[in-house]
Design an enzyme around this catalytic site. Sequence first.
Site, short mmCIF file in Angstrom:
data_model
loop_
_atom_site.label_atom_id
_atom_site.label_comp_id
_atom_site.label_asym_id
_atom_site.label_seq_id
_atom_site.Cartn_x
_atom_site.Cartn_y
_atom_site.Cartn_z
N LYS A 35 77.78 89.22 -11.41
CA LYS A 35 77.01 90.26 -12.19
C LYS A 35 76.31 91.10 -11.04
CE LYS A 35 73.24 86.93 -12.10
NZ LYS A 35 72.23 86.53 -12.90
N ARG A 133 64.05 82.11 -20.69
CA ARG A 133 64.45 83.28 -20.98
C ARG A 133 65.30 83.21 -22.34
NH1 ARG A 133 67.28 85.30 -15.42
NH2 ARG A 133 68.68 83.60 -16.20
N HIS A 162 69.57 76.40 -17.12
CA HIS A 162 69.34 77.09 -15.95
C HIS A 162 67.95 76.76 -15.28
CE1 HIS A 162 70.25 80.33 -13.07
NE2 HIS A 162 68.99 80.95 -13.51
N ARG A 218 77.29 77.09 -10.67
CA ARG A 218 77.36 78.39 -10.56
C ARG A 218 76.78 79.01 -9.59
NH1 ARG A 218 74.66 76.98 -15.79
NH2 ARG A 218 72.98 78.12 -14.79
N TYR A 262 57.81 112.62 5.56
CA TYR A 262 57.11 113.11 4.55
C TYR A 262 55.53 112.22 4.62
CZ TYR A 262 60.81 115.19 1.81
OH TYR A 262 61.82 115.93 1.42
N CYS A 309 63.04 108.70 3.55
CA CYS A 309 63.45 109.82 2.70
C CYS A 309 64.67 109.23 1.67
CB CYS A 309 63.91 111.02 3.12
SG CYS A 309 62.45 111.43 4.53
N ASP A 311 67.69 110.36 1.55
CA ASP A 311 69.08 110.62 2.05
C ASP A 311 68.87 110.31 3.55
OD1 ASP A 311 69.90 111.52 -0.55
OD2 ASP A 311 68.77 113.28 0.09
#
Length: 370
Positions: A35, A133, A162, A218, A262, A309, A311
């Site tokens: 996943k 859950r 689980h 798993r 920044y 930043c 990029d």
Amino acid sequence: MRATHAIIHLDHLLHNLDLIHQQAGSGCKICLAVKANAYGHGIVEISKTARKWGVEWFGVATVEEGVMLRKAGIDSQVLLLGIPQFEEFEELVLNDITTVVGDAEMIEALEKTASRLKVQRACHLKIDTGMGRIGCKPGEALALARLIHQSPVLRLEGICTHFPGSDFADKIFAEKQIEEFDSVIRILENEGITAPLIHAANSGAIIGLKKSYFNMVRPGIMAYGYYPSIEQPRNLTLKPVMELKTRVSFIKKVPSGTPLSYGMTYKTSEDCYIATLPIGYGDGYSRLLSNRGRVLIKGQSYPVVGRVCMDQCLVNLGPRTSIKRHDEVVLFGPDPRGPSAEEIADLMNTIPYETTCLITNRVPREFKFL
């Protein structure tokens, strides 16, 4: 290829699968969690490689992920570990994706879809023994199992649960879960209801809870080379599968007292060389690593300075340097000298799962065997 890229060491994946197999035993099947794009590693290539190794089951979180595997020609068993929307049931059934079920409404919707499409489909009954859950309460399991067992188009292929804390040093809660899960299985068996697959163990349980193996495990993060928590003894030689790299794009010498990036959160304390790297939080290299991270260049460690930043980010090379533009930079990976995804996670106050999952799709993956 772009300077910033992730190398996926497929030989490390196979090494880790060997360790899982040795740990769980030859009688245990493996359902590999792929996943979230195989935890950022590349769902299709990881699944194809694992299938060749012998993995029979793949765990996904969404119907879309399961369909992606089918479109890639992967005909192994696919288990949907999450809860689909009812409008996704047709796609799920048509693509032969097995799903976990946890209540009567879901079982009835799955049965109705399979009947309309004139096919038979398997499902796995999820028991909530403490994760909180999804899944039914242990006391509801018998009635739901009967619904599946009596259906002309559904087959109870698996029963699962689980663990929320299998990687804790204290195993008391997890052991109580195993006892409760065992009790449910015995109750069903006494009513003549059995399933060929019983599974509970995630990575933490595979490493430290042999009672939880049943006949399928798993693995998730351990298959990608990391322990699920620092509390577990490091008794397996897991190898990190992902290596995040880039190259120096620019170097400049700046005087002492120069503010950088920044917010000007960093000022140089001496005359020094600053390298710019073409990677940032847009690639999944988190802004939380501003003034905290480190990278490996030519085998030496250098600090990330100033704010990361979108990029780009900056590295202080010190007052003297032999590093040049285009030199290779390791952000994290298997090299023992450099940061690992676990070290990066610790700096971000998170877990290695998130470190690898954060690497965005704009970062090319290069799949290789040594």
